[in-house]
Design an enzyme around this catalytic site. Structure first.
Site, PDB file in Angstrom:
ATOM      1  N   ASP A 150       1.979  -2.594  -5.043  1.00 42.70           N
ATOM      2  CA  ASP A 150       3.270  -3.249  -4.823  1.00 42.70           C
ATOM      3  C   ASP A 150       4.343  -2.629  -5.705  1.00 42.70           C
ATOM      4  O   ASP A 150       5.506  -2.539  -5.309  1.00 42.70           O
ATOM      5  CB  ASP A 150       3.128  -4.749  -5.080  1.00 42.70           C
ATOM      6  N   GLY A 180      -0.286  -8.147  -3.517  1.00 46.05           N
ATOM      7  CA  GLY A 180       0.623  -8.697  -2.506  1.00 46.05           C
ATOM      8  C   GLY A 180      -0.137  -9.153  -1.266  1.00 46.05           C
ATOM      9  O   GLY A 180       0.261 -10.095  -0.589  1.00 46.05           O
ATOM     10  N   GLU A 231     -10.208  -5.778  -5.412  1.00 43.03           N
ATOM     11  CA  GLU A 231      -9.637  -4.440  -5.639  1.00 43.03           C
ATOM     12  C   GLU A 231      -9.917  -3.990  -7.074  1.00 43.03           C
ATOM     13  O   GLU A 231     -10.299  -2.837  -7.321  1.00 43.03           O
ATOM     14  CB  GLU A 231      -8.127  -4.461  -5.383  1.00 43.03           C
TER      15      GLU A 231
HETATM   16  C1  5RP Z   1      -3.316  -5.969  -1.562  1.00 49.98           C
HETATM   17  C2  5RP Z   1      -2.627  -4.944  -2.400  1.00 49.98           C
HETATM   18  C3  5RP Z   1      -1.877  -3.892  -1.671  1.00 49.98           C
HETATM   19  O1  5RP Z   1      -2.336  -2.643  -2.085  1.00 49.98           O
HETATM   20  C4  5RP Z   1      -0.423  -4.010  -1.991  1.00 49.98           C
HETATM   21  O2  5RP Z   1      -0.009  -5.330  -1.692  1.00 49.98           O
HETATM   22  C5  5RP Z   1       0.403  -3.022  -1.172  1.00 49.98           C
HETATM   23  O3  5RP Z   1       0.360  -3.391   0.176  1.00 49.98           O
HETATM   24  P1  5RP Z   1       1.081  -2.555   1.304  1.00 49.98           P
HETATM   25  O4  5RP Z   1       0.396  -1.227   1.371  1.00 49.98           O
HETATM   26  O5  5RP Z   1       0.879  -3.375   2.545  1.00 49.98           O
HETATM   27  O6  5RP Z   1       2.533  -2.418   0.922  1.00 49.98           O
HETATM   28  O7  5RP Z   1      -2.665  -4.936  -3.595  1.00 49.98           O
HETATM   29  O8  5RP Z   1      -3.891  -6.969  -2.351  1.00 49.98           O
END
Ligand code: 5RP
Length: 230
Positions: free
Chosen positions: A88, A100, A107
């Site tokens: 994010d 996000g 993760e």
């Molecule tokens: C999910 C994450 C994603 O990597 C982060 O939210 C980025 O998402 P996007 O590639 O859809 O912008 O941490 O938990």
């Protein structure tokens, strides 16, 4: 290029990185989100090179399996040569805000096992000081209010994440998420340690102690390759 086109560009760049740097027969760590989805779609073209993947969420598992990529339980795997995921926000040291999409805990676990963390992001994610994007904190539901008070004492404004229908968002682990607004994260490692130490916190979405080793950043001039010395 649109943001979606940039995500596809870095997804393909990460698949190319894996082909060039990861031995055949390896298991790949795979993140979650729209950028990670672009990586999965690009990885499918070379899926015969790999034994399979370890997934960071139920959504990623479903996408990997839709491409016929075998998904291993992390308990079956001793090491991962690479983990590829979006972010994010990412700062100049390779520290990131993640979560996000709500997958921060898995993760962080999968990333912790990997030798190399490759962050894939469009240029809008690159910041000098993190905190404009609300910092996700996964909490055990009974601790939501107690943890919220402690986060407020750290200067943030915690907001319970809810679904479109207004119900609490529930993670793949059965927990809730507080999104903390109003932080200016000048000491990512210190803040990660402080928040992780609060009883009831499962994981904070700050990835600083184990940040990215490499960022493939998509911008107007193509993919910039940024490495971080640890
Ligand atoms: C999910 C994450 C994603 O990597 C982060 O939210 C980025 O998402 P996007 O590639 O859809 O912008 O941490 O938990």
């Amino acid at each position: 290029m649109t943001q979606d086109e940039l995500k596809q560009l870095v997804g393909q760049a990460a698949a190319d990185y894996v082909v060039a740097n990861v031995p055949e027969g390896a298991v790949i760590g795979v993140g979650t989100g729209s950028t990670a989805n672009c990586f999965i779609d690009a990885l499918a073209a070379s899926k015969g090179r790999y034994r399979g993947a370890v997934s960071s969420s139920l959504a990623t598992t479903a996408r990997l399996q839709s491409h016929g990529i075998k998904v291993f339980d992390l308990n079956e795997i001793d090491s991962l040569p690479v983990y590829v995921d979006g972010a994010d926000e990412i700062d100049g040291s390779g520290a990131m805000i993640k979560g996000g999409g709500g997958a921060l805990t898995r993760e962080k676990i999968v990333a912790s096992v990997s030798d190399v963390f490759v962050c894939i992001a469009d240029a809008s994610k690159r910041v000098d000081v993190m905190g404009t994007f609300p910092l996700p904190v996964e909490v055990v539901p009974m601790a939501r209010t107690a943890v919220g008070r402690r986060l407020a004492a750290l200067g943030g404004v915690p907001v319970l994440r809810v679904t479109k229908e207004g119900a609490p968002f529930i993670t793949d682990n059965g927990n809730e998420i507080l999104d903390v607004k109003g932080l200016s994260i000048t000491d990512p490692r210190g803040l990660e340690a402080r928040i992780n130490a609060l009883p009831g916190v499962v994981t904070v979405g700050l990835f600083a102690a184990r940040g990215a080793d490499l960022c493939l950043l998509g911008g107007a001039n193509g993919v910039e390759r940024i490495t971080y010395g640890k």
